[in-house]
Design a protein around this motif. Structure first.
Motif, mmCIF file in Angstrom:
data_model
loop_
_atom_site.group_PDB
_atom_site.id
_atom_site.type_symbol
_atom_site.label_atom_id
_atom_site.label_comp_id
_atom_site.label_asym_id
_atom_site.label_seq_id
_atom_site.Cartn_x
_atom_site.Cartn_y
_atom_site.Cartn_z
ATOM 1 N N PRO A 196 0.830 -1.212 0.000
ATOM 2 C CA PRO A 196 0.000 0.000 0.000
ATOM 3 C C PRO A 196 0.862 1.259 0.000
ATOM 4 C CG PRO A 196 -0.808 -1.579 1.617
ATOM 5 C CD PRO A 196 0.498 -2.111 1.128
ATOM 6 N N GLY A 197 0.452 2.230 -0.754
ATOM 7 C CA GLY A 197 1.166 3.501 -0.810
ATOM 8 C C GLY A 197 2.209 3.588 -1.888
ATOM 9 N N ALA A 198 2.551 2.467 -2.513
ATOM 10 C CA ALA A 198 3.553 2.509 -3.584
ATOM 11 C C ALA A 198 3.025 3.344 -4.739
ATOM 12 C CB ALA A 198 3.886 1.098 -4.049
ATOM 13 N N ALA A 199 3.910 4.193 -5.292
ATOM 14 C CA ALA A 199 3.436 5.129 -6.317
ATOM 15 C C ALA A 199 4.272 5.121 -7.582
ATOM 16 C CB ALA A 199 3.392 6.544 -5.747
ATOM 17 N N ALA A 200 5.589 5.063 -7.447
ATOM 18 C CA ALA A 200 6.466 5.207 -8.613
ATOM 19 C C ALA A 200 7.060 3.862 -9.000
ATOM 20 C CB ALA A 200 7.583 6.194 -8.304
ATOM 21 N N ALA A 258 11.178 -1.937 -10.889
ATOM 22 C CA ALA A 258 11.548 -1.262 -9.647
ATOM 23 C C ALA A 258 10.389 -0.410 -9.156
ATOM 24 C CB ALA A 258 12.779 -0.388 -9.862
ATOM 25 N N VAL A 259 10.004 -0.609 -7.884
ATOM 26 C CA VAL A 259 8.894 0.126 -7.281
ATOM 27 C C VAL A 259 9.400 0.759 -6.000
ATOM 28 C CG1 VAL A 259 6.535 0.003 -6.404
ATOM 29 C CG2 VAL A 259 7.276 -1.559 -8.222
ATOM 30 N N ASP A 260 9.442 2.089 -5.984
ATOM 31 C CA ASP A 260 9.922 2.835 -4.813
ATOM 32 C C ASP A 260 11.268 2.299 -4.338
ATOM 33 O OD1 ASP A 260 7.672 4.384 -4.911
ATOM 34 O OD2 ASP A 260 6.613 3.328 -3.315
ATOM 35 N N GLY A 261 12.140 2.009 -5.309
ATOM 36 C CA GLY A 261 13.502 1.587 -4.987
ATOM 37 C C GLY A 261 13.684 0.105 -4.788
ATOM 38 N N VAL A 262 12.626 -0.679 -4.749
ATOM 39 C CA VAL A 262 12.732 -2.135 -4.593
ATOM 40 C C VAL A 262 12.656 -2.771 -5.980
ATOM 41 C CG1 VAL A 262 11.716 -4.211 -3.594
ATOM 42 C CG2 VAL A 262 11.669 -2.055 -2.319
ATOM 43 N N ALA A 263 13.662 -3.557 -6.342
ATOM 44 C CA ALA A 263 13.748 -4.128 -7.681
ATOM 45 C C ALA A 263 13.266 -5.580 -7.681
ATOM 46 C CB ALA A 263 15.169 -4.067 -8.201
ATOM 47 N N VAL A 264 12.421 -5.904 -8.631
ATOM 48 C CA VAL A 264 11.909 -7.263 -8.801
ATOM 49 C C VAL A 264 12.392 -7.762 -10.162
ATOM 50 C CG1 VAL A 264 9.862 -8.716 -8.975
ATOM 51 C CG2 VAL A 264 9.868 -6.736 -7.432
ATOM 52 N N PRO A 265 13.298 -8.768 -10.186
ATOM 53 C CA PRO A 265 13.789 -9.275 -11.475
ATOM 54 C C PRO A 265 12.730 -10.137 -12.154
ATOM 55 C CG PRO A 265 14.731 -10.546 -9.673
ATOM 56 C CD PRO A 265 13.933 -9.437 -9.032
#
Length: 588
Positions: free
Chosen positions: A142-146, A159-166
């Motif tokens: 919740p709250g993720a935006a970019a 990448a979502v709010d600095g967290v990268a998902v390969p």
């Protein structure tokens, strides 16, 4: 689209080649929509202008490099739904953000992945997910935006709010999160595909339980589905496709060539299933859980709508008159386009039921022959009436006249199954009943004339009003049950089901073949509850007298007499008394 192509589609069929023409037309339309969205959303001063131009540049570059692959995304049904909604929003004056323009970034990202482009693309978070059309979606905290997609040769990072998902490509062309999967708080949902094979016909579709624009009609799209739920949809598709190819194999090649996406809907309490097609979602349909026969009919029916939508985007068949008309398949008044759509969809359904009643294949026995024959007769009469009404409207263009002539030729050329006279009569009754209920619900006679006639009746003098004007309105949807009780009982009886306990006496007499007894019981129901429209319709269908009567005028005068304290008006006497009054039939 040649005259020969139009004639082929007019039969209700249309082979893979013609479906390819319709699909090509949709691709061209989609590209024009993208150009116009980009133009309108790139206006000076718009906060998203530069980003929109960047997204469009990715699409244009991919389409130049690998148009076939890029257009697998650009022509996806739910992408088309979004593009039409987005452009409508921009044209109405809403901002780019309010019109969901950022979804263009999701389309660009999906195209980049599919074509193997190296790019960094901003993608939106919508309803808690980052969706990549045709590929999958990432659920985010919740709250993720970019969010951004970074693509290189064969590998991608979301990448979502600095967290990268390969993410990596799978053999079936979708994306998966390798290794341990997504980080805590994130879940990657790969796109699911369904594949059914029957009688040599292969249907391969996307099961779209993820796209944020998949529920165009607000019917309750479900998802994300877990594996067991997806397997249930696979089983329903297998059963429905096997039934369709067994009963009406001639329609299978076109559906296999053109249907690309199925959106799963929640189940309905009545178990009859729900299905729909979006005007700008060519090749897609939404459908709820259903048995094999209902699922087969849903596939056939909705793809007819998809074909006609594709055709109407290429060829002008009619000029709309801005009015609403009677449609045998809806309880509300419909525009001319709705009439043509209904007739075209049920032309194919009538053919399906005809083949089913004739024993049209090794898997045609799921529905009793009597029920299939009854439905064939009911559909055929409704389609014929509607097509003839369209041809009388004066609004068809030359291509529309040729198209509807082809539909009538198709109806006339069928070798109809032999049906007992009673079954044919009941099918006609149900067509009449729907029209009567529609008039009671949606046609309003002039109030002053009704008051004058009620006064004349009460004073026992002849009707002094020679003609009563009527107006077609959209009646209260809550005023009538969703389906006819008589039709439901007939279906149950023809299917060999036990009679339910809570049945209106008139309906029970009718389905048992006692028309006079049914008429008498409907009159009793009217005396007990004068506002019961289904009792009025039942009586009007079964009444022994067959003189002309305008249902809406009869009911309105009867009600006005009662409201004013006048003597009760026996319906048959009142109908005869009103027979001298001219009432223009509502347009249909």
């Amino acid at each position: 689209m040649t005259a020969e192509d139009l004639a082929e589609l007019a039969t209700g069929a249309g082979g893979p080649r013609v479906i390819g023409l319709l699909r090509d037309g949709q691709v061209g339309k989609q590209l024009l929509l993208f150009v116009e969205i980009t133009r309108m959303a790139s206006a000076p001063g718009d906060a998203l202008a530069s980003q929109v131009r960047a997204w469009f540049a990715v699409l244009a570059d991919a389409d130049r490099r690998d148009p076939h692959t890029a257009r697998q995304v650009l022509a996806a049904p739910n992408v088309g739904v979004w593009a039409a909604q987005c452009l409508a929003g921009l044209r109405s004056g809403r901002s780019a953000a309010q019109s969901a323009v950022p979804y263009l970034g999701a389309v660009a990202a999906a195209v980049a992945v599919r074509t193997g482009m190296a790019a960094r693309i901003a993608v939106p978070v919508i309803d808690g997910r980052v969706a990549l059309p045709t590929l999958g979606a990432l659920s985010v905290p919740p709250g993720a935006a970019a969010a951004f997609l970074d693509s290189t040769a064969g590998e991608w990072l979301l990448a979502v709010d600095g967290v990268a998902v390969p993410l990596r490509r799978t053999p079936d062309g979708t994306l998966a999160a390798p290794g341990g999967g997504a980080p805590d708080g994130f879940t990657w949902h790969p796109a699911s595909r369904l594949r059914a094979t029957s009688a040599g016909h292969v249907l391969d579709v996307l099961l779209d339980d993820l796209d944020p624009f998949r529920d165009r009609h607000g019917l309750g799209a479900v998802g994300p589905l877990d594996r067991s739920q997806a397997l249930r949809w696979q089983a329903m598709l297998d059963a429905g496709w096997s039934t369709l190819t067994g009963v009406a194999p001639g329609y299978a090649p076109a559906i296999a060539a053109g249907l690309t996406c199925v959106v799963p809907l929640r189940g309905e309490p009545d178990g009859h299933g729900t299905s729909a097609t979006a005007e700008h979602g060519f090749g897609g349909l939404s459908i709820g859980p259903a048995g094999a026969d209902a699922f087969a009919v849903g596939l056939l029916h909705e793809f007819q709508h998809s074909k006609l939508n594709g055709l109407l985007h290429l060829v002008d068949l009619f000029d709309d008159d801005g009015q609403r008309h009677y449609s045998p398949w809806r309880d509300d008044p419909r525009p001319l386009a709705g009439l043509l759509h209904g007739a075209y969809a049920f032309l194919a359904v009538a053919d399906y039921r005809r083949l089913q009643a004739a024993g049209g294949g090794p898997r045609a026995g799921a529905v009793p022959v009597a029920l299939a024959g009854f439905e064939f007769a009911r559909c055929r009469e409704s389609v014929r009436r509607t097509v003839r009404a369209l041809r009388r409207s004066g609004r068809l263009r030359p291509a529309g006249l040729r198209f509807t002539a082809g539909m009538l030729d198709r109806l006339a050329g069928w070798e109809a199954p032999r049906l007992p006279a009673d079954l044919r009569r009941r099918a006609h009754d149900m067509v009449t009943e729907h029209r009567v209920l529609w008039r009671l619900r949606n046609v309003r006679p002039d109030g002053t004339s009704v008051a004058s006639l009620a006064a004349d009746w009460t004073a026992r003098r002849p009707a002094a009003v020679p003609r009563v004007a009527v107006t077609t309105v959209v009646g209260d949807r809550a005023a009538l049950p969703g389906r006819s009780g008589r039709l439901r009982l007939l279906h149950q009886r023809l299917a060999g089901a036990a009679e339910p306990a809570d049945v209106a006496p008139g309906d029970l007499a009718y389905v048992r073949g006692d028309r006079s007894g049914a008429a008498a019981r409907y009159l009793t129901a009217i005396e007990d509850s004068p506002g019961d429209l289904t009792a009025w319709a039942g009586w009007l269908v079964t009444r022994p007298a067959r003189g002309p009567v305008a249902p809406e005028l009869l009911w309105a005068v009867h009600r006005r007499v009662l409201d004013s304290g006048g003597r009760p008006a026996p319906p048959e006497e009142l109908a005869r008394w009103l027979s001298t009054v001219e009432v223009p039939a509502p347009r249909w």
